[in-house]
Scaffold this motif. Structure first.
Motif, PDB file in Angstrom:
ATOM      1  N   ARG A 239       4.120  14.494  13.636  1.00  0.00           N
ATOM      2  CA  ARG A 239       5.048  15.212  14.502  1.00  0.00           C
ATOM      3  C   ARG A 239       4.459  16.517  15.027  1.00  0.00           C
ATOM      4  N   ARG A 240       3.677  17.202  14.201  1.00  0.00           N
ATOM      5  CA  ARG A 240       3.140  18.487  14.649  1.00  0.00           C
ATOM      6  C   ARG A 240       1.984  18.891  13.754  1.00  0.00           C
TER       7      ARG A 240
ATOM      8  N   GLU B 115       0.236  13.346  18.647  1.00  0.00           N
ATOM      9  CA  GLU B 115       1.468  14.066  18.325  1.00  0.00           C
ATOM     10  C   GLU B 115       2.664  13.312  18.883  1.00  0.00           C
TER      11      GLU B 115
ATOM     12  N   ARG C 118       6.489  13.910  18.999  1.00  0.00           N
ATOM     13  CA  ARG C 118       7.491  14.957  18.760  1.00  0.00           C
ATOM     14  C   ARG C 118       8.891  14.360  18.632  1.00  0.00           C
TER      15      ARG C 118
ATOM     16  N   THR D 125       5.456  15.093   9.542  1.00  0.00           N
ATOM     17  CA  THR D 125       4.425  16.006  10.032  1.00  0.00           C
ATOM     18  C   THR D 125       3.071  15.312  10.071  1.00  0.00           C
TER      19      THR D 125
END
Length: 139
Positions: free
Chosen positions: A31-32, A38, A40, A46
């Motif tokens: 996610r980040r 990535e 989102r 993560t």
């Protein structure tokens, strides 16, 4: 020869959207943070999963994500990603597109870990196709 978004193939979102290029032979998906791909979405961890190229074939490994990783609708910890299979990261689905021969594959595909796990759970007698003594043939 098909055109792909990246030199190692691409992930094409099911239901539309831009393809995600596979730009190197090891990719961290999350996610980040310091990830290569990535996504989102709040239901993606993560550091969700890692893709790695082995003998010309992509493999995925779930990194103990909260919402899991699936290949062709089956939850996996580590699995070979054959061309055209569906990779699900949490509830987000992608078609894996690449050509193993273009990535150095030759001969049969490398062993799939899920197949080996299932095989190792069965007894040697079952694997050899030998039924246990005293069992009725109709059972």
């Amino acid at each position: 020869m098909p055109e792909y978004a990246g030199p190692y193939g691409q992930l094409t979102p099911c239901g539309g959207g831009d393809p995600i290029p596979l730009v190197k032979d090891r990719l961290l998906i999350g996610r980040r943070g310091e990830v290569d791909i990535e996504l989102r979405f709040p239901n993606v961890s993560t550091q969700h999963c890692r893709m790695s190229l082995e003998q010309g074939y992509w493999f995925v490994r779930d990194l103990n994500s909260r919402n899991g990783t699936k290949v062709d609708d089956r939850a996996v910890m580590r699995k070979r990603l054959d061309p055209g299979c569906k990779l699900s990261i949490a509830k987000h689905h992608y078609v894996v597109e690449y050509e193993p021969q273009m990535l150095g594959a030759y001969g049969p595909p490398p062993a799939d870990d899920d197949y080996m796990d299932e095989l190792m759970r069965s007894s040697l007698m079952d694997r050899a196709g030998i039924s246990k003594r005293g069992k009725n043939k109709d059972e």
